[in-house]
Design a protein around this motif. Sequence first.
Motif, PDB file in Angstrom:
ATOM      1  N   ALA A   4      77.183  23.671  69.605  1.00 24.48           N
ATOM      2  CA  ALA A   4      78.324  24.010  68.749  1.00 24.48           C
ATOM      3  C   ALA A   4      79.642  24.012  69.508  1.00 24.48           C
ATOM      4  CB  ALA A   4      78.077  25.369  68.100  1.00 24.48           C
ATOM      5  N   ILE A   5      79.642  24.442  70.756  1.00 26.78           N
ATOM      6  CA  ILE A   5      80.880  24.585  71.518  1.00 26.78           C
ATOM      7  C   ILE A   5      81.585  23.247  71.686  1.00 26.78           C
ATOM      8  CG2 ILE A   5      81.827  25.279  73.759  1.00 26.78           C
ATOM      9  CD1 ILE A   5      79.379  27.212  73.957  1.00 26.78           C
ATOM     10  N   ARG A   6      80.817  22.187  71.844  1.00 24.39           N
ATOM     11  CA  ARG A   6      81.390  20.848  71.990  1.00 24.39           C
ATOM     12  C   ARG A   6      81.441  20.095  70.659  1.00 24.39           C
ATOM     13  NH1 ARG A   6      83.827  19.004  76.985  1.00 24.39           N
ATOM     14  NH2 ARG A   6      83.150  20.535  78.524  1.00 24.39           N
ATOM     15  N   GLU A   7      80.530  20.381  69.750  1.00 23.46           N
ATOM     16  CA  GLU A   7      80.541  19.698  68.447  1.00 23.46           C
ATOM     17  C   GLU A   7      81.839  19.966  67.697  1.00 23.46           C
ATOM     18  OE1 GLU A   7      78.287  17.558  67.457  1.00 23.46           O
ATOM     19  OE2 GLU A   7      76.955  17.900  69.179  1.00 23.46           O
ATOM     20  N   ILE A   8      82.417  21.132  67.932  1.00 21.78           N
ATOM     21  CA  ILE A   8      83.630  21.505  67.209  1.00 21.78           C
ATOM     22  C   ILE A   8      84.809  20.633  67.630  1.00 21.78           C
ATOM     23  CG2 ILE A   8      84.639  23.244  68.740  1.00 21.78           C
ATOM     24  CD1 ILE A   8      83.971  23.719  64.998  1.00 21.78           C
ATOM     25  N   THR A   9      84.676  19.903  68.748  1.00 24.28           N
ATOM     26  CA  THR A   9      85.761  19.028  69.176  1.00 24.28           C
ATOM     27  C   THR A   9      85.940  17.835  68.247  1.00 24.28           C
ATOM     28  OG1 THR A   9      84.300  17.761  70.649  1.00 24.28           O
ATOM     29  CG2 THR A   9      85.422  19.670  71.596  1.00 24.28           C
ATOM     30  N   VAL A  10      84.936  17.525  67.424  1.00 26.42           N
ATOM     31  CA  VAL A  10      85.058  16.378  66.506  1.00 26.42           C
ATOM     32  C   VAL A  10      86.114  16.647  65.430  1.00 26.42           C
ATOM     33  CG1 VAL A  10      83.838  14.890  64.887  1.00 26.42           C
ATOM     34  CG2 VAL A  10      82.699  15.633  67.002  1.00 26.42           C
ATOM     35  N   PRO A  11      86.016  17.744  64.649  1.00 25.88           N
ATOM     36  CA  PRO A  11      87.103  18.014  63.695  1.00 25.88           C
ATOM     37  C   PRO A  11      88.430  18.323  64.387  1.00 25.88           C
ATOM     38  CG  PRO A  11      85.562  19.866  63.748  1.00 25.88           C
ATOM     39  CD  PRO A  11      84.932  18.744  64.507  1.00 25.88           C
ATOM     40  N   ALA A  12      88.363  18.909  65.591  1.00 21.13           N
ATOM     41  CA  ALA A  12      89.601  19.186  66.320  1.00 21.13           C
ATOM     42  C   ALA A  12      90.313  17.895  66.697  1.00 21.13           C
ATOM     43  CB  ALA A  12      89.293  20.008  67.570  1.00 21.13           C
ATOM     44  N   ALA A  13      89.562  16.883  67.122  1.00 21.98           N
ATOM     45  CA  ALA A  13      90.167  15.597  67.468  1.00 21.98           C
ATOM     46  C   ALA A  13      90.796  14.942  66.242  1.00 21.98           C
ATOM     47  CB  ALA A  13      89.114  14.680  68.084  1.00 21.98           C
ATOM     48  N   ALA A  14      90.155  15.105  65.094  1.00 21.32           N
ATOM     49  CA  ALA A  14      90.712  14.530  63.859  1.00 21.32           C
ATOM     50  C   ALA A  14      92.035  15.209  63.505  1.00 21.32           C
ATOM     51  CB  ALA A  14      89.705  14.682  62.719  1.00 21.32           C
ATOM     52  N   ALA A  15      92.099  16.526  63.679  1.00 19.31           N
ATOM     53  CA  ALA A  15      93.347  17.246  63.401  1.00 19.31           C
ATOM     54  C   ALA A  15      94.439  16.837  64.386  1.00 19.31           C
ATOM     55  CB  ALA A  15      93.102  18.750  63.466  1.00 19.31           C
ATOM     56  N   ALA A  16      94.078  16.694  65.647  1.00 21.13           N
ATOM     57  CA  ALA A  16      95.057  16.281  66.656  1.00 21.13           C
ATOM     58  C   ALA A  16      95.581  14.879  66.360  1.00 21.13           C
ATOM     59  CB  ALA A  16      94.432  16.336  68.044  1.00 21.13           C
ATOM     60  N   ALA A  17      94.717  13.998  65.875  1.00 21.93           N
ATOM     61  CA  ALA A  17      95.127  12.626  65.557  1.00 21.93           C
ATOM     62  C   ALA A  17      96.144  12.581  64.421  1.00 21.93           C
ATOM     63  CB  ALA A  17      93.899  11.791  65.197  1.00 21.93           C
ATOM     64  N   ARG A  18      96.143  13.618  63.578  1.00 23.21           N
ATOM     65  CA  ARG A  18      97.122  13.695  62.503  1.00 23.21           C
ATOM     66  C   ARG A  18      98.443  14.293  62.983  1.00 23.21           C
ATOM     67  NH1 ARG A  18      93.104  16.615  59.793  1.00 23.21           N
ATOM     68  NH2 ARG A  18      94.568  18.367  59.624  1.00 23.21           N
ATOM     69  N   GLY A  19      98.516  14.643  64.254  1.00 21.34           N
ATOM     70  CA  GLY A  19      99.731  15.212  64.804  1.00 21.34           C
ATOM     71  C   GLY A  19      99.769  16.719  64.817  1.00 21.34           C
ATOM     72  N   MET A  20      98.655  17.374  64.507  1.00 22.63           N
ATOM     73  CA  MET A  20      98.600  18.829  64.495  1.00 22.63           C
ATOM     74  C   MET A  20      98.716  19.372  65.927  1.00 22.63           C
ATOM     75  SD  MET A  20      97.916  21.531  62.390  1.00 22.63           S
ATOM     76  CE  MET A  20      96.831  21.001  61.037  1.00 22.63           C
ATOM     77  N   LYS A  21      99.519  20.402  66.124  1.00 24.44           N
ATOM     78  CA  LYS A  21      99.560  21.093  67.416  1.00 24.44           C
ATOM     79  C   LYS A  21      98.289  21.913  67.543  1.00 24.44           C
ATOM     80  CE  LYS A  21     102.144  24.421  70.231  1.00 24.44           C
ATOM     81  NZ  LYS A  21     101.954  23.622  71.445  1.00 24.44           N
ATOM     82  N   MET A  22      97.557  21.743  68.652  1.00 24.04           N
ATOM     83  CA  MET A  22      96.237  22.325  68.778  1.00 24.04           C
ATOM     84  C   MET A  22      96.237  23.530  69.721  1.00 24.04           C
ATOM     85  SD  MET A  22      94.833  20.275  66.719  1.00 24.04           S
ATOM     86  CE  MET A  22      93.173  20.953  66.804  1.00 24.04           C
ATOM     87  N   TYR A  23      95.402  24.503  69.368  1.00 24.13           N
ATOM     88  CA  TYR A  23      95.124  25.663  70.202  1.00 24.13           C
ATOM     89  C   TYR A  23      93.616  25.666  70.447  1.00 24.13           C
ATOM     90  CZ  TYR A  23      99.823  27.061  68.868  1.00 24.13           C
ATOM     91  OH  TYR A  23     101.183  27.087  68.661  1.00 24.13           O
ATOM     92  N   ASN A  24      93.221  25.049  71.552  1.00 22.59           N
ATOM     93  CA  ASN A  24      91.799  24.819  71.817  1.00 22.59           C
ATOM     94  C   ASN A  24      91.187  26.031  72.493  1.00 22.59           C
ATOM     95  OD1 ASN A  24      91.532  22.039  70.828  1.00 22.59           O
ATOM     96  ND2 ASN A  24      92.969  21.552  72.472  1.00 22.59           N
ATOM     97  N   PHE A  25      90.696  26.944  71.657  1.00 22.13           N
ATOM     98  CA  PHE A  25      90.119  28.200  72.123  1.00 22.13           C
ATOM     99  C   PHE A  25      88.590  28.164  72.048  1.00 22.13           C
ATOM    100  CE2 PHE A  25      93.908  31.312  71.275  1.00 22.13           C
ATOM    101  CZ  PHE A  25      94.750  30.472  71.990  1.00 22.13           C
ATOM    102  N   ASN A  26      88.019  26.987  72.190  1.00 17.00           N
ATOM    103  CA  ASN A  26      86.576  26.847  71.997  1.00 17.00           C
ATOM    104  C   ASN A  26      85.781  26.776  73.297  1.00 17.00           C
ATOM    105  OD1 ASN A  26      87.996  24.261  72.117  1.00 17.00           O
ATOM    106  ND2 ASN A  26      86.013  23.284  71.810  1.00 17.00           N
TER     107      ASN A  26
END
Length: 391
Positions: A4-26
């Motif tokens: 789960a800790i790394r799987e969550i990077t998939v939706p996070a990468a999609a959000a980042a690709a849309r230009g979202m500022k990310m807070y990667n607390f995972n």
Amino acid sequence: MNYAIREITVPAAAAAARGMKMYNFNIGDPNKWDFETPEYFKETLRQAVDNTDNGYGDSQGNLDLREAIVDREYQKNGIRIQAKDVYVTAGVSECINVMFGALVEPGDEILVPGPGYPNYDQYINFYEGKTVPYRMIESEDWRPDVDMLRDRITNRTKAIVVINPNNPTGAVYSEKDLREIGDIAAEYDIPVISDEIYDKIVFDESVPFFSMSRLPDDIPRVILNGFSKVNLMPGWREGYCYFMDRNGLMDEIREGMMKQFRARICANVPCQEAARASLQGPQDYIVEMNRKLRERAEYSYKRLNEIPGISTNKPHGALYIFPHVDLGDRWKTDRDFVYDLIDKTGVVLVHGSGFCKEFGQSHFRSILLPPMNKLEKAYDLLEKFMTGKID
């Protein structure tokens, strides 16, 4: 496999690709924030690359590192082990994999803390075993439910896993609870696998760390530790384990592990030199690391409990906090909550059910590593999300 800790990077990468500022607390990686590998570790690595032959090393681990581990364990815990009982691995993850490869037959059961670090579940399942969680009691500061542990032992139970300080809850277990677990292990002749990688990351003096290496010597144990967290070397992939097994209960497991270590040749040789230096040189950086984590843990505890729908215990060690979230009618699962939060705010947490389906639901794990200004911004976004101001 579903880490789960790394799987969550998939939706996070999609959000980042849309230009979202990310807070990667995972991910519990200190080096991604304001924690730096000490310079003398790095200088030792540079010299090792220049001055060693850069050939293969001992499959069990270079002797000088194993001897340094022996000395360090005595300094920390007052226990005497021997270099022949120490095994150097490519991080604790390799140790978990190799150990369960030697230990688990299809249908075997391993008792693991719930919630607990998901790599244990992943490798137990990989070798066709069965993960049997025993509860961490949230209302009692996430202490282990020793009575449940005993009740869930069967004739297929092959080992008891302990993670102390605990990932994901930040709990530090009492000596009393650990001795009771040891007594159960001795009673049933079940080995204890004690993951102590956060052993010196304890920032609440009222809850001191107690190593299971200090239990009576009739209790079969293997202690897991490494250099990623305390020694701020996560990408260098150096870990170790050592056996304490007076009666030889785990001799076949050790033989099976050693066969696998020989097959993979050796752990990283130059990094072993740096790991040795990290044990033998100044340790003052740990004091500063714990000071920062204590401050951030206290702030996180206060701030998260102020957010409607969220409540949490105060962590005492490790790098994490594990709040409860009221899912209400907005989300069916904690995974839905986390994915929605990422999509709307860019705040990346890990769903609690990824740490235990039975005892982790309706929770999430966050990290204590970011500086205060980053924590504040992420918690402000989380509060707006929980109160419907971000939809």
